[in-house]
Design an enzyme around this catalytic site. Structure first.
Site, PDB file in Angstrom:
ATOM      1  N   LYS B  23      74.701  50.337 127.885  1.00 30.48           N
ATOM      2  CA  LYS B  23      73.854  50.970 126.863  1.00 30.48           C
ATOM      3  C   LYS B  23      72.837  50.013 126.280  1.00 30.48           C
ATOM      4  CE  LYS B  23      77.040  52.171 123.933  1.00 30.48           C
ATOM      5  NZ  LYS B  23      78.234  52.023 124.749  1.00 30.48           N
ATOM      6  N   THR B  24      73.323  48.821 125.934  1.00 29.13           N
ATOM      7  CA  THR B  24      72.449  47.875 125.250  1.00 29.13           C
ATOM      8  C   THR B  24      71.301  47.428 126.153  1.00 29.13           C
ATOM      9  OG1 THR B  24      74.279  47.131 123.885  1.00 29.13           O
ATOM     10  CG2 THR B  24      72.393  45.657 124.027  1.00 29.13           C
ATOM     11  N   THR B  25      71.604  47.130 127.414  1.00 27.52           N
ATOM     12  CA  THR B  25      70.562  46.706 128.347  1.00 27.52           C
ATOM     13  C   THR B  25      69.527  47.811 128.542  1.00 27.52           C
ATOM     14  OG1 THR B  25      72.313  45.486 129.462  1.00 27.52           O
ATOM     15  CG2 THR B  25      70.219  45.629 130.595  1.00 27.52           C
ATOM     16  N   ASP B  47      76.277  49.112 116.518  1.00 33.54           N
ATOM     17  CA  ASP B  47      77.631  48.590 116.334  1.00 33.54           C
ATOM     18  C   ASP B  47      77.679  47.089 116.040  1.00 33.54           C
ATOM     19  OD1 ASP B  47      77.178  47.418 118.722  1.00 33.54           O
ATOM     20  OD2 ASP B  47      78.835  48.380 119.796  1.00 33.54           O
TER      21      ASP B  47
END
Lengths: 378, 320
Positions: B23-25, B47
């Site tokens: 998700k973060t990438t 988060d």
């Protein structure tokens, strides 16, 4: 594992904890014998079909046919249970409430549903709580529990403590003193001013009432949370940490492993799941792959020539395939080296490290589970 | 794929997905792409694990955003800080007005009251959109197990709170969240069993329990297809004893592991293709959610380079 009664399988999300838990349990049932239970929260559908996980606490025994299909005659019994968080919470409230009427009022409160779904990492707490219950019932020789997905693996360990802290917190005390008398309390006045404006008096009263009800559970909850903590720290309980060798999971697993001993808990092992086979980072092979790419044209001509092993194939086609072979090896080497670097980061690991290779397909039956188990079991 | 480009026209995108799918990438890559197209972009990590900062090789992010690339600002959500900012704006209290205990108590209450904590987090992002501080706000949101609670917060508040400031906030927030051209959720999945199953479930719950539309699915870490049909035949022929013997002699050592590695890749990709197919059948098709594919990155480490590659993969997909 022979001297253990509880194995807690933990680690970051998405690394295959459920499979490893099932693998450990099925190996124990197969070769160590006795009555083995695996408890999980959210198994993959095909895996749960294979093992017979059923919702709502229905414990199922994995059938002899399933073992026969995997070519194994188990020495013991394998049982599987899927954890139902909501039902567990309800049971917990009913057990600790001073009377039936109070229990009913809590269960019917609209805020309770929210609490039971989200509050104080409720999944974590409920998993350890259920583990405690199962263990004290004494029906199983070994219980393997797969921990629920959390934002952070560490949450699971802190759950009992947080539960106890919640009930003894000053904030809860401030909130549960009869509502209106609070206006006299200087410390809480800014809160009531703000909360009134933001939430409205009526809602604030609802919340306060709920907290007052909930507080009746306090003694039972706190005592139980302490017992649960003791069980986790007991010699008979061991923690198996699962991770892949990717950056983020490794960082989380590392933090988790560091935390275990500081809380008096026993790390039984580290399972590295979906690891690339070690030949993929062999330096000689890398050079060979490079040479294959460079000489692909010449080699393709030789192979596809008359009498060659690939006679009849188009030389250009064979060249493309050879180049792709070299290129692919290059790619997997990069990943294998990245994994090796991550492995080095996990310097402070417990003595037992088991690798489970990336098997290239999903684990969806007992045979697959046992294959993983053979890698882990040592 | 005609409706894909408007993915970049959304003002507010929540990027979710099962834990561990990247998700973060993806959020970082998408944000970088928006910024490179001249949009003033904010990317927010919900988060606060700190992975977002490393995607840009930037200093750790905090509640106050800082510029991590041209046109691109990054921040981490902090519900307590958000609440303080909110109170300062709404009640016209100074931001540091001795509200320490009050905000802690409020936070405590908020953890029991459905939606209160979420509303101050999601509210902050909606507010940035409403005030037009940014052209695009990309949210590296919570995982799909928690996203529904976060996005359905305004409805939850509406059903429980009759009066008060929080209640007043839900109206304009719902306007922004439910505006399909301005806001949406993007689910990231890898082509594996559990992430695909969770993606399908999340898409259904988004539709039934929230007012936020599904803007698309990003299929991450798609393995390369090594061979076409005819190449595969040649590959099988190469695996024969005579052919590998020939290669081993020519290369001065075992050639079989090189073929094994390719076979491993083909097999892994194939088992994932079945899950991809399930995803397409459930969510793709006419009128369904657009699917965007991001290849597996064969990189030594994840950092700005990976983020750039994701951005350019997304860019290529969106121009298709």
């Amino acid at each position: 594992m022979a001297s253990k009664e509880i194995v807690v399988v933990c680690g970051p999300g998405g690394v295959g904890k459920t499979t490893v838990a099932a693998a450990l349990a099925s190996m124990a049932a197969s070769y160590q014998g006795g009555k083995v239970l695996v408890v999980t929260v959210d198994p993959a559908r095909r895996l749960s079909q294979a093992l017979g996980f059923e919702p709502l606490h229905r414990v199922q025994r994995v059938t002899g046919e399933a073992f026969a299909g995997a070519g194994v005659v188990p020495r013991g019994e394998l049982w599987a249970e899927m954890l139902d968080t909501k039902a567990s919470w309800d049971a917990l409230v009913s057990r600790h409430a001073p009377d039936k009427a109070t229990a009913r009022r809590i269960l019917d409160n609209p805020l309770y549903k929210n609490i039971s779904e989200r509050f104080v990492q409720s999944h974590d707490y409920i998993a350890v709580e259920r583990l405690f219950e199962l263990h004290s019932e004494g029906d199983y020789d070994l219980i393997v529990v797969d921990t629920p997905p959390t934002r952070n693996a560490v949450d699971f360990l802190l759950a009992p403590q947080r539960m106890a802290e919640f009930f003894s917190s000053r904030l809860l005390k401030l909130l549960t003193v009869p509502y209106r008398s609070h206006l006299a309390d200087a410390a809480a006045r800014p809160f009531y001013y703000v909360a009134d404006r933001v939430l409205g008096t009526k809602f604030l009263e609802d919340i306060t009432e709920f907290f007052i009800l909930f507080q009746t559970l306090s003694d039972g909850f706190v005592a139980r949370a302490k017992e649960v903590e003791r069980l986790l720290a007991d010699r008979r309980t061991t923690f198996v940490v699962v991770s892949t060798l990717e950056t983020v999971p490794v960082r989380e697993a590392e933090a988790f492993l560091r935390l275990l001993p500081t809380r008096g808990l026993h790390a039984g092992g580290l399972v590295l799941n979906r690891v690339l086979p070690s030949y993929m980072m062999d330096l000689t092979l890398s050079r060979r792959a490079e040479e294959l790419s460079q000489r692909a044209g010449e080699l393709a001509l030789e192979l596809s020539s008359d009498g060659g092993p690939l006679q009849g194939y188009d030389a250009a086609l064979v060249e493309r395939v050879l180049k792709e072979l070299g290129n692919n090896f290059d790619n997997v080497t990069v990943v294998a080296k990245r994994e090796a670097a991550q492995r080095a980061e996990l310097a402070r690991t417990p003595s037992v490290v088991a690798d489970v290779p990336e098997l290239g397909e999903d684990v969806h039956d007992l045979a697959g589970v046992l294959e993983v188990g053979r890698w882990v079991w040592s | 794929m005609a409706h894909l480009p408007d993915l970049l026209d959304r003002k507010l995108l929540f990027v979710t997905g099962k834990g561990g799918v990247g998700k973060t990438t993806i959020s970082a890559g998408l944000a970088l792409l928006c910024a490179s197209r001249g949009k003033r972009t904010l990317v927010c990590e919900m988060d606060a694990k700190g992975d977002l900062a490393s995607s840009f090789e930037a200093a750790p992010t905090g509640f106050d955003e800082h510029e991590v690339a041209p046109n691109l600002w990054a921040m981490s959500m902090d519900p307590e800080a958000s609440l303080r900012q909110y109170l300062a704006l709404q009640l016209r209290l100074p931001r540091a007005a001795g509200l320490g205990l009050a905000t802690r108590m409020f936070d405590f209450v908020a953890s029991a009251a459905p939606g209160v904590r979420e509303i101050v987090s999601v509210g902050k992002l909606c507010w940035e959109v409403r005030e037009r501080h940014y052209d695009a706000v990309i949210v590296d949101a919570v995982s799909s197990g928690h996203i529904i609670g976060q996005l359905s917060a305004p409805q939850a508040i509406n059903s429980l709170v009759q009066v008060g400031l929080v209640r007043q906030q839900t109206g304009w927030m719902l306007d922004i969240l439910s505006d399909r051209s301005a806001c949406g959720a993007l689910i990231v999945a890898t082509p594996e069993e559990m992430p695909v199953t969770e993606t399908i479930e999340t898409a259904a719950r988004l539709a039934s329990e929230t007012s936020v539309g599904l803007a698309g699915i990003v299929v991450n870490r798609v393995l390369p297809e090594l061979f076409g049909n005819r190449e595969e035949q040649a590959f099988e022929a190469l695996s024969g004893e005579r052919a590998t013997g020939h290669l081993s002699r020519a290369l001065g050592g075992e050639a079989l592991p090189l073929l094994d590695a390719a076979r491993w890749m083909v097999k892994t990709r194939r088992s994932r293709a079945a899950h991809l197919q399930r995803l397409r059948e459930a969510l793709g098709g006419p009128g369904g959610a657009p699917l965007v594919y991001v290849p597996y990155l064969f990189l030594r480490s994840y950092g700005l380079r990976a983020t750039r590659q994701v951005a350019s993969a997304l860019s290529a997909e969106l121009e298709n």
